[in-house]
Design an enzyme around this catalytic site. Structure first.
Site, PDB file in Angstrom:
ATOM      1  N   LYS A 106       0.174  -4.840  -5.115  1.00  0.00           N
ATOM      2  CA  LYS A 106       0.018  -6.236  -4.793  1.00  0.00           C
ATOM      3  C   LYS A 106      -0.430  -6.428  -3.347  1.00  0.00           C
ATOM      4  CE  LYS A 106       4.140  -7.434  -7.521  1.00  0.00           C
ATOM      5  NZ  LYS A 106       5.496  -7.976  -7.395  1.00  0.00           N
ATOM      6  N   GLY A 107      -0.213  -5.442  -2.524  1.00  0.00           N
ATOM      7  CA  GLY A 107      -0.317  -5.583  -1.068  1.00  0.00           C
ATOM      8  C   GLY A 107      -1.643  -6.099  -0.550  1.00  0.00           C
ATOM      9  N   GLU A 118      -7.511  -1.703   0.039  1.00  0.00           N
ATOM     10  CA  GLU A 118      -6.078  -1.372   0.077  1.00  0.00           C
ATOM     11  C   GLU A 118      -5.440  -2.037   1.296  1.00  0.00           C
ATOM     12  OE1 GLU A 118      -3.455  -0.626  -1.142  1.00  0.00           O
ATOM     13  OE2 GLU A 118      -2.815   1.466  -0.969  1.00  0.00           O
ATOM     14  N   ASP A 119      -4.126  -2.245   1.240  1.00  0.00           N
ATOM     15  CA  ASP A 119      -3.441  -2.829   2.392  1.00  0.00           C
ATOM     16  C   ASP A 119      -3.258  -1.810   3.517  1.00  0.00           C
ATOM     17  OD1 ASP A 119      -1.537  -1.354   0.997  1.00  0.00           O
ATOM     18  OD2 ASP A 119      -0.033  -2.940   0.908  1.00  0.00           O
ATOM     19  N   ASP A 134      -1.218   5.250   4.440  1.00  0.00           N
ATOM     20  CA  ASP A 134      -0.134   5.840   5.217  1.00  0.00           C
ATOM     21  C   ASP A 134      -0.232   7.364   5.098  1.00  0.00           C
ATOM     22  OD1 ASP A 134       2.331   5.645   6.688  1.00  0.00           O
ATOM     23  OD2 ASP A 134       3.461   5.875   4.847  1.00  0.00           O
ATOM     24  N   LYS A 187      -2.949   4.018   9.060  1.00  0.00           N
ATOM     25  CA  LYS A 187      -1.942   4.712   9.887  1.00  0.00           C
ATOM     26  C   LYS A 187      -2.352   6.183   9.961  1.00  0.00           C
ATOM     27  CE  LYS A 187       2.240   1.997   8.900  1.00  0.00           C
ATOM     28  NZ  LYS A 187       3.507   2.025   8.126  1.00  0.00           N
ATOM     29  N   PHE A 192       7.004  -0.080  10.560  1.00  0.00           N
ATOM     30  CA  PHE A 192       6.950  -0.644   9.219  1.00  0.00           C
ATOM     31  C   PHE A 192       6.474  -2.083   9.315  1.00  0.00           C
ATOM     32  CE2 PHE A 192       8.077  -2.407   5.215  1.00  0.00           C
ATOM     33  CZ  PHE A 192       7.738  -1.375   4.358  1.00  0.00           C
ATOM     34  N   ASP A 216       4.758  -6.153   2.089  1.00  0.00           N
ATOM     35  CA  ASP A 216       6.131  -6.562   1.813  1.00  0.00           C
ATOM     36  C   ASP A 216       7.159  -5.526   2.234  1.00  0.00           C
ATOM     37  OD1 ASP A 216       5.514  -4.640  -0.273  1.00  0.00           O
ATOM     38  OD2 ASP A 216       7.368  -5.315  -1.203  1.00  0.00           O
ATOM     39  N   ARG A 219       5.625 -11.234   2.180  1.00  0.00           N
ATOM     40  CA  ARG A 219       4.208 -11.137   1.824  1.00  0.00           C
ATOM     41  C   ARG A 219       3.402 -12.349   2.278  1.00  0.00           C
ATOM     42  NH1 ARG A 219       3.175  -6.863  -1.636  1.00  0.00           N
ATOM     43  NH2 ARG A 219       4.724  -6.477  -3.243  1.00  0.00           N
TER      44      ARG A 219
HETATM   45  P1  IMP Z   1       0.579   6.314   0.939  1.00  0.00           P
HETATM   46  O1  IMP Z   1      -0.657   6.261   1.800  1.00  0.00           O
HETATM   47  O2  IMP Z   1       0.368   6.994  -0.378  1.00  0.00           O
HETATM   48  O3  IMP Z   1       1.742   6.901   1.705  1.00  0.00           O
HETATM   49  O4  IMP Z   1       1.039   4.878   0.504  1.00  0.00           O
HETATM   50  C1  IMP Z   1       0.697   3.781   1.181  1.00  0.00           C
HETATM   51  C2  IMP Z   1       1.358   2.613   0.502  1.00  0.00           C
HETATM   52  O5  IMP Z   1       2.706   2.497   0.956  1.00  0.00           O
HETATM   53  C3  IMP Z   1       0.663   1.337   0.924  1.00  0.00           C
HETATM   54  O6  IMP Z   1      -0.300   0.962  -0.010  1.00  0.00           O
HETATM   55  C4  IMP Z   1       1.795   0.355   0.980  1.00  0.00           C
HETATM   56  O7  IMP Z   1       1.965  -0.231  -0.277  1.00  0.00           O
HETATM   57  C5  IMP Z   1       2.997   1.183   1.322  1.00  0.00           C
HETATM   58  N1  IMP Z   1       3.246   1.131   2.780  1.00  0.00           N
HETATM   59  C6  IMP Z   1       3.027   2.111   3.697  1.00  0.00           C
HETATM   60  N2  IMP Z   1       3.359   1.701   4.930  1.00  0.00           N
HETATM   61  C7  IMP Z   1       3.794   0.429   4.795  1.00  0.00           C
HETATM   62  C8  IMP Z   1       4.233  -0.569   5.733  1.00  0.00           C
HETATM   63  O8  IMP Z   1       4.313  -0.363   6.952  1.00  0.00           O
HETATM   64  N3  IMP Z   1       4.558  -1.777   5.210  1.00  0.00           N
HETATM   65  C9  IMP Z   1       4.470  -2.075   3.886  1.00  0.00           C
HETATM   66  N4  IMP Z   1       4.049  -1.185   2.978  1.00  0.00           N
HETATM   67  C10 IMP Z   1       3.713   0.062   3.428  1.00  0.00           C
HETATM   68 MG    MG Z   2      -0.155  -0.362  -1.582  1.00  0.00          MG
END
Ligand code: IMP
Ligand code: MG
Length: 176
Positions: free
Chosen positions: A41-42, A96-97, A100, A128, A149, A156, A162
């Site tokens: 949803k992000g 994507e939001d 990470d 990030k 975070f 969220d 959100r």
């Molecule tokens: P990754 O890159 O597979 O670790 O996942 C990233 C996902 O984790 C993002 O799409 C977000 O949904 C969630 N996420 C990572 N960091 C944050 C944050 O700081 N705030 C909110 N959601 C986060």
């Molecule tokens: Mg996400």
């Protein structure tokens, strides 16, 4: 547990950067069959603002994925909601939001390539970079941030925050 919100990106900065990204994306994909794929949803708010600045014809679709949880094996991606649209032969831009660790996006991009997309690129509101575990290139990064975070503008914490118009760092505080 309660949280303190520290401003990180204002609504004005978000609007300015989103307009720049939209212009850049429009240039890159001019004359091509563009499918914009929002990751729910992000990314909902970012995507809604971004596509208003894409000045070339584009289709929009959504996915919802999960890379963790009881019913998902490590290294696997579960489609909670899959695309309605075929990817074959099309230029796919995933929106994507936050990227990470990169785990979920590396799997999603690989899956969309496997479906025969002509190209698969990634636009993320926040990159990030320092937290990366799996190599993923963010072709169109909004903001590069180190850590913290973040919530707001679609992001969220347990479904809260959100709807805030800006991005904030959520600083957790132990309750009394
Ligand atoms: P990754 O890159 O597979 O670790 O996942 C990233 C996902 O984790 C993002 O799409 C977000 O949904 C969630 N996420 C990572 N960091 C944050 C944050 O700081 N705030 C909110 N959601 C986060
Ligand atoms: Mg996400």
């Amino acid at each position: 547990m309660s949280g303190l919100l520290e401003p990180v990106i204002t609504a004005e900065e978000l609007a300015r950067r989103t307009a720049q990204l939209g212009a850049e994306i429009s240039e890159r994909y001019r004359g091509q069959d563009l499918l914009v794929v929002g990751v729910l949803k992000g990314a909902f708010m970012f995507l809604a603002d971004l596509v208003r600045h894409i000045s070339i014809p584009a289709h929009v679709d959504f996915v919802r994925v999960s890379s963790y949880g009881a019913d998902v094996k490590p290294g696997e991606l579960k489609f909670v909601q899959d695309l309605d649209s075929p990817c074959k032969g099309r230029h796919v831009l995933v929106v994507e939001d936050i990227v990470d660790t990169g785990n979920s996006m590396s799997m999603l991009l690989a899956e969309l390539s496997q479906r025969g997309a002509a190209s698969v690129r990634l636009c993320a509101l926040i990159d990030k970079v320092e937290r990366r575990k799996t190599q993923v290139t963010v072709d169109f990064p909004g903001f590069r941030l180190a850590k913290g975070f973040l919530v707001g503008y679609g992001l969220d914490f347990a479904e809260d925050y959100r709807c805030l118009p800006g991005v904030y760092e959520l600083i957790q505080q132990e309750g009394p």
